[in-house]
Design a protein around this motif. Structure first.
Motif, PDB file in Angstrom:
ATOM      1  N   HIS A 247     -19.513  46.076  12.146  1.00  0.00           N
ATOM      2  CA  HIS A 247     -19.559  45.267  13.360  1.00  0.00           C
ATOM      3  C   HIS A 247     -19.371  46.187  14.550  1.00  0.00           C
ATOM      4  N   TYR A 248     -20.322  46.146  15.493  1.00  0.00           N
ATOM      5  CA  TYR A 248     -20.275  47.007  16.672  1.00  0.00           C
ATOM      6  C   TYR A 248     -19.679  46.315  17.890  1.00  0.00           C
ATOM      7  N   GLY A 249     -19.461  45.054  17.822  1.00  0.00           N
ATOM      8  CA  GLY A 249     -18.968  44.311  18.981  1.00  0.00           C
ATOM      9  C   GLY A 249     -20.104  43.933  19.936  1.00  0.00           C
ATOM     10  N   VAL A 250     -19.725  43.209  20.982  1.00  0.00           N
ATOM     11  CA  VAL A 250     -20.732  42.721  21.932  1.00  0.00           C
ATOM     12  C   VAL A 250     -21.377  43.879  22.671  1.00  0.00           C
ATOM     13  N   CYS A 251     -20.545  44.809  23.163  1.00  0.00           N
ATOM     14  CA  CYS A 251     -21.097  45.955  23.903  1.00  0.00           C
ATOM     15  C   CYS A 251     -21.978  46.816  23.010  1.00  0.00           C
ATOM     16  N   GLY A 252     -21.593  46.928  21.792  1.00  0.00           N
ATOM     17  CA  GLY A 252     -22.391  47.718  20.881  1.00  0.00           C
ATOM     18  C   GLY A 252     -23.756  47.135  20.649  1.00  0.00           C
ATOM     19  N   TYR A 253     -23.790  45.822  20.473  1.00  0.00           N
ATOM     20  CA  TYR A 253     -25.087  45.199  20.267  1.00  0.00           C
ATOM     21  C   TYR A 253     -25.936  45.279  21.531  1.00  0.00           C
ATOM     22  N   VAL A 254     -25.318  45.219  22.675  1.00  0.00           N
ATOM     23  CA  VAL A 254     -26.068  45.336  23.928  1.00  0.00           C
ATOM     24  C   VAL A 254     -26.690  46.726  24.041  1.00  0.00           C
ATOM     25  N   LEU A 255     -25.906  47.777  23.691  1.00  0.00           N
ATOM     26  CA  LEU A 255     -26.430  49.137  23.752  1.00  0.00           C
ATOM     27  C   LEU A 255     -27.555  49.349  22.751  1.00  0.00           C
TER      28      LEU A 255
ATOM     29  N   LYS B 189     -23.411  54.758   9.457  1.00  0.00           N
ATOM     30  CA  LYS B 189     -24.453  53.775   9.208  1.00  0.00           C
ATOM     31  C   LYS B 189     -24.876  53.860   7.745  1.00  0.00           C
ATOM     32  N   GLY B 190     -24.395  52.943   6.965  1.00  0.00           N
ATOM     33  CA  GLY B 190     -24.805  52.887   5.570  1.00  0.00           C
ATOM     34  C   GLY B 190     -24.007  53.849   4.699  1.00  0.00           C
ATOM     35  N   ARG B 191     -23.871  53.479   3.440  1.00  0.00           N
ATOM     36  CA  ARG B 191     -23.122  54.309   2.493  1.00  0.00           C
ATOM     37  C   ARG B 191     -23.918  55.523   2.063  1.00  0.00           C
ATOM     38  N   ARG B 192     -25.212  55.378   1.961  1.00  0.00           N
ATOM     39  CA  ARG B 192     -26.072  56.426   1.442  1.00  0.00           C
ATOM     40  C   ARG B 192     -26.610  57.275   2.577  1.00  0.00           C
ATOM     41  N   ALA B 193     -26.543  58.598   2.390  1.00  0.00           N
ATOM     42  CA  ALA B 193     -27.089  59.520   3.388  1.00  0.00           C
ATOM     43  C   ALA B 193     -28.618  59.508   3.322  1.00  0.00           C
ATOM     44  N   GLN B 194     -29.235  59.843   4.440  1.00  0.00           N
ATOM     45  CA  GLN B 194     -30.691  59.823   4.542  1.00  0.00           C
ATOM     46  C   GLN B 194     -31.275  61.164   4.107  1.00  0.00           C
ATOM     47  N   GLY B 195     -32.482  61.092   3.548  1.00  0.00           N
ATOM     48  CA  GLY B 195     -33.185  62.300   3.155  1.00  0.00           C
ATOM     49  C   GLY B 195     -33.389  62.342   1.649  1.00  0.00           C
ATOM     50  N   PRO B 196     -34.184  63.316   1.225  1.00  0.00           N
ATOM     51  CA  PRO B 196     -34.901  64.302   2.052  1.00  0.00           C
ATOM     52  C   PRO B 196     -36.185  63.719   2.651  1.00  0.00           C
ATOM     53  N   GLY B 197     -36.708  64.413   3.651  1.00  0.00           N
ATOM     54  CA  GLY B 197     -37.942  63.979   4.279  1.00  0.00           C
ATOM     55  C   GLY B 197     -37.701  63.444   5.678  1.00  0.00           C
ATOM     56  N   LEU B 198     -38.514  62.430   6.031  1.00  0.00           N
ATOM     57  CA  LEU B 198     -38.539  61.866   7.381  1.00  0.00           C
ATOM     58  C   LEU B 198     -37.621  60.653   7.470  1.00  0.00           C
ATOM     59  N   PHE B 199     -36.847  60.567   8.558  1.00  0.00           N
ATOM     60  CA  PHE B 199     -36.033  59.369   8.797  1.00  0.00           C
ATOM     61  C   PHE B 199     -36.044  59.079  10.298  1.00  0.00           C
ATOM     62  N   PHE B 200     -35.572  57.871  10.637  1.00  0.00           N
ATOM     63  CA  PHE B 200     -35.702  57.338  11.999  1.00  0.00           C
ATOM     64  C   PHE B 200     -34.325  57.197  12.644  1.00  0.00           C
ATOM     65  N   LEU B 201     -34.226  57.555  13.949  1.00  0.00           N
ATOM     66  CA  LEU B 201     -33.004  57.408  14.733  1.00  0.00           C
ATOM     67  C   LEU B 201     -33.289  56.576  15.975  1.00  0.00           C
ATOM     68  N   MET B 202     -32.325  55.741  16.320  1.00  0.00           N
ATOM     69  CA  MET B 202     -32.409  55.022  17.584  1.00  0.00           C
ATOM     70  C   MET B 202     -31.981  55.959  18.711  1.00  0.00           C
ATOM     71  N   PRO B 203     -32.776  56.063  19.735  1.00  0.00           N
ATOM     72  CA  PRO B 203     -32.396  56.985  20.830  1.00  0.00           C
ATOM     73  C   PRO B 203     -31.126  56.524  21.535  1.00  0.00           C
ATOM     74  N   CYS B 204     -30.304  57.520  21.890  1.00  0.00           N
ATOM     75  CA  CYS B 204     -29.088  57.344  22.696  1.00  0.00           C
ATOM     76  C   CYS B 204     -27.909  56.736  21.945  1.00  0.00           C
ATOM     77  N   VAL B 205     -28.117  56.097  20.794  1.00  0.00           N
ATOM     78  CA  VAL B 205     -26.999  55.462  20.089  1.00  0.00           C
ATOM     79  C   VAL B 205     -26.764  56.065  18.709  1.00  0.00           C
ATOM     80  N   ASP B 206     -27.748  56.783  18.172  1.00  0.00           N
ATOM     81  CA  ASP B 206     -27.609  57.356  16.839  1.00  0.00           C
ATOM     82  C   ASP B 206     -27.466  58.875  16.927  1.00  0.00           C
ATOM     83  N   THR B 207     -26.569  59.403  16.089  1.00  0.00           N
ATOM     84  CA  THR B 207     -26.419  60.852  15.888  1.00  0.00           C
ATOM     85  C   THR B 207     -26.363  61.107  14.384  1.00  0.00           C
ATOM     86  N   PHE B 208     -26.623  62.349  14.009  1.00  0.00           N
ATOM     87  CA  PHE B 208     -26.614  62.649  12.567  1.00  0.00           C
ATOM     88  C   PHE B 208     -26.051  64.056  12.352  1.00  0.00           C
TER      89      PHE B 208
END
Length: 320
Positions: A24-32, A70-89
């Motif tokens: 749960h990200y909260g109201v501000c989180g969902y807005v971002l 975000k999620g229990r399982r790590a992403q990869g190998p290969g191509l994956f998608f990030l939301m700009p400004c809110v996701d880091t890896f």
């Protein structure tokens, strides 16, 4: 009044059983998140430059959205998608890594000081746990390996360290593997590389080993002489049954000597000949002495019958 202090056991942040999939990200989180989605749509397809990422076959990407995993399982190998400004890896390397444990000066159970170094082979099997539960998985595993090495070797003797390394390696591997389970690290192998002893201990062990080898050599030599004596006795019993075989053996020995082109031939004489000579010689000497005494006695009787000095009266005539 006594205070009772209870230790609260810290549970790993990303334990398999305790991880909560519902975030749960909260109201501000969902807005971002909604604003990031709008930016992605407005600047499409240029926004894909910041949104699409690639990781190698031996890597995994742990994604954080607004600081939460975000999620229990790590992403990869290969191509994956990030939301700009809110996701880091964070990229995590899953290949096996090795590190050397620096030489440790250890006091063994039998009060002998040794210097031991080892090497550890490990790998990260869970990128999420290795990222969330510990800051530096590799460095922590290295430090834990050094302390475990000191602890394990302090409970065994010097002879076990030198002769039973496989068991010590397995025990260290199991101990490290259990300790690094919640770090997402799998310890594959532990090897003790070198054990350095003091010079005095090396000399004492060398002297002890040399004395043991000499004792074993003497025992083996004595056993060989005993077996050789038994074989010679059996051969003598066989030759005694057939006297002609002694002559055949003698001829065979002469033949083997002649093949080597030697100019010296040794003729063996039976020991019975010397035994007969030893028994006959005193008899011959005794008989000779008796004959000499008899001869001397006969000469004495003959000289007694004849006068020792014969005086003859002669008349001398002198002419004038």
């Amino acid at each position: 009044m006594h205070k009772t202090s209870s230790r609260i056991q810290h549970k790993p942040l990303n334990d398999i059983e305790g991880f909560d999939e519902s975030t749960h990200y909260g109201v501000c989180g969902y807005v971002l998140v909604a604003m990031a989605s709008l930016i992605l749509i407005l600047f499409f397809p240029f926004s894909l430059i910041w949104s699409l990422k690639v990781v190698q076959e031996y890597e995994r990407a742990v994604i954080f959205r607004l600081g939460r995993i975000k999620g229990r399982r790590a992403q990869g190998p290969g191509l994956f998608f990030l939301m700009p400004c809110v996701d880091t890896f964070i990229k995590v390397d899953l290949r096996t890594f090795t590190f050397n444990i620096p030489p440790q000066e250890i006091l063994t159970r039998d009060s002998v000081t040794v210097v031991v170094d080892a090497v550890i082979y490990a790998r990260i099997y869970d990128a999420t746990m290795a990222t969330v539960n510990i800051k530096d998985a590799r460095g922590s595993t290295n430090l834990l390996g050094a302390t475990t090495l000191r602890t394990m070797l302090g409970t065994v003797g010097l002879s076990e360290i030198l002769s039973d390394r496989d068991r010590i390696d397995r025990d260290m591997q199991n101990t490290l593997d259990n300790a690094t389970h919640y770090w997402g690290v799998k310890v594959e192998r532990v090897e003790i590389k070198d054990v350095r002893l003091p010079i005095q201990m090396q000399r004492a062990m060398a002297a002890e080993a040399e004395a043991g080898r000499m004792a074993r050599a003497k025992v083996i030599s004595a056993e060989g002489e005993m077996k050789a004596a038994r074989s010679i006795k059996q051969a003598a019993d066989v030759l005694q049954e057939s006297p002609a075989s002694i002559q055949l053996r003698y001829l065979q020995t002469l033949h083997s000597i002649s093949e080597e082109q030697n100019h010296t031939i040794v003729f063996p004489l039976p020991a019975s000949l010397f035994q007969n000579a030893q028994t006959a010689l005193p008899r011959l000497l005794g008989a000779g002495m008796q004959e000499q005494k008899i001869v001397q006695g006969t000469k004495g009787t003959e000289s007694a019958e004849q006068p020792l000095v014969t005086v003859m009266d002669t008349e001398v005539n002198t002419p004038f």
